[in-house]
Design a protein around this motif. Structure first.
Motif, PDB file in Angstrom:
ATOM      1  N   ASP A 186      93.713  46.216  -9.014  1.00  0.00           N
ATOM      2  CA  ASP A 186      94.605  47.259  -8.527  1.00  0.00           C
ATOM      3  C   ASP A 186      95.401  47.783  -9.725  1.00  0.00           C
ATOM      4  O   ASP A 186      96.137  47.029 -10.369  1.00  0.00           O
ATOM      5  CB  ASP A 186      95.549  46.698  -7.463  1.00  0.00           C
ATOM      6  N   LYS A 187      95.255  49.065 -10.026  1.00  0.00           N
ATOM      7  CA  LYS A 187      95.900  49.627 -11.216  1.00  0.00           C
ATOM      8  C   LYS A 187      97.418  49.645 -11.111  1.00  0.00           C
ATOM      9  O   LYS A 187      98.111  49.608 -12.120  1.00  0.00           O
ATOM     10  CB  LYS A 187      95.378  51.042 -11.454  1.00  0.00           C
ATOM     11  N   GLU A 188      97.939  49.695  -9.901  1.00  0.00           N
ATOM     12  CA  GLU A 188      99.391  49.733  -9.728  1.00  0.00           C
ATOM     13  C   GLU A 188     100.036  48.356  -9.881  1.00  0.00           C
ATOM     14  O   GLU A 188     101.078  48.209 -10.500  1.00  0.00           O
ATOM     15  CB  GLU A 188      99.746  50.335  -8.374  1.00  0.00           C
ATOM     16  N   THR A 189      99.402  47.338  -9.301  1.00  0.00           N
ATOM     17  CA  THR A 189      99.991  45.989  -9.341  1.00  0.00           C
ATOM     18  C   THR A 189      99.418  45.130 -10.458  1.00  0.00           C
ATOM     19  O   THR A 189      99.955  44.069 -10.744  1.00  0.00           O
ATOM     20  CB  THR A 189      99.770  45.265  -8.001  1.00  0.00           C
TER      21      THR A 189
END
Length: 126
Positions: free
Chosen positions: A32-35
């Protein structure tokens, strides 16, 4: 990475069925690029089909990493039971080497060595 050709998977369990079928529980994940955390996007039982794939799969152990080379998904509807069966099939795979991993660190590029910028007198052409 999902269940697809050239995806990497982790093996959790291997069960022989016949000479041409070996069943295994595998999982794949994506980052997950955000987390910046990995999330499982496929987890289930697959069939290694064919004499070569089935026998090669028998040597797999828990937590082995593999690269799925040739896979297919099929489904069959059973009219009597009003149920659809989905089959995940692996026809070819290879063991993932340590360099083959989707979990490589972000800053894995080698650092270039930089000198002080001073030129040695003996290196001058004149």
């Amino acid at each position: 990475m999902s269940f697809r050709n050239n995806a990497y998977a982790t093996v959790w369990e291997v069960t022989p069925k016949t000479a041409t079928i070996t069943s295994a529980r595998i999982s794949t994940s994506r980052k997950d690029k955000e987390t910046d955390k990995y999330e499982t996007d496929f987890s289930g039982f697959v069939s290694f089909l064919g004499t070569a794939a089935a026998s090669k799969a028998l040597s797999l152990k828990k937590e082995d990493r593999i690269k799925l080379l040739d896979v297919a998904v099929t489904s069959k509807y059973d009219k009597e039971q009003n149920k659809t069966y989905t089959n995940f099939n692996v026809f070819d795979f290879e063991l993932a080497t340590k360099g083959d991993s989707v979990q490589t660190p972000k800053n894995s590029s080698p650092e270039k060595e930089v000198d002080s910028g001073e030129v040695e007198a003996e290196d001058l052409p004149f």
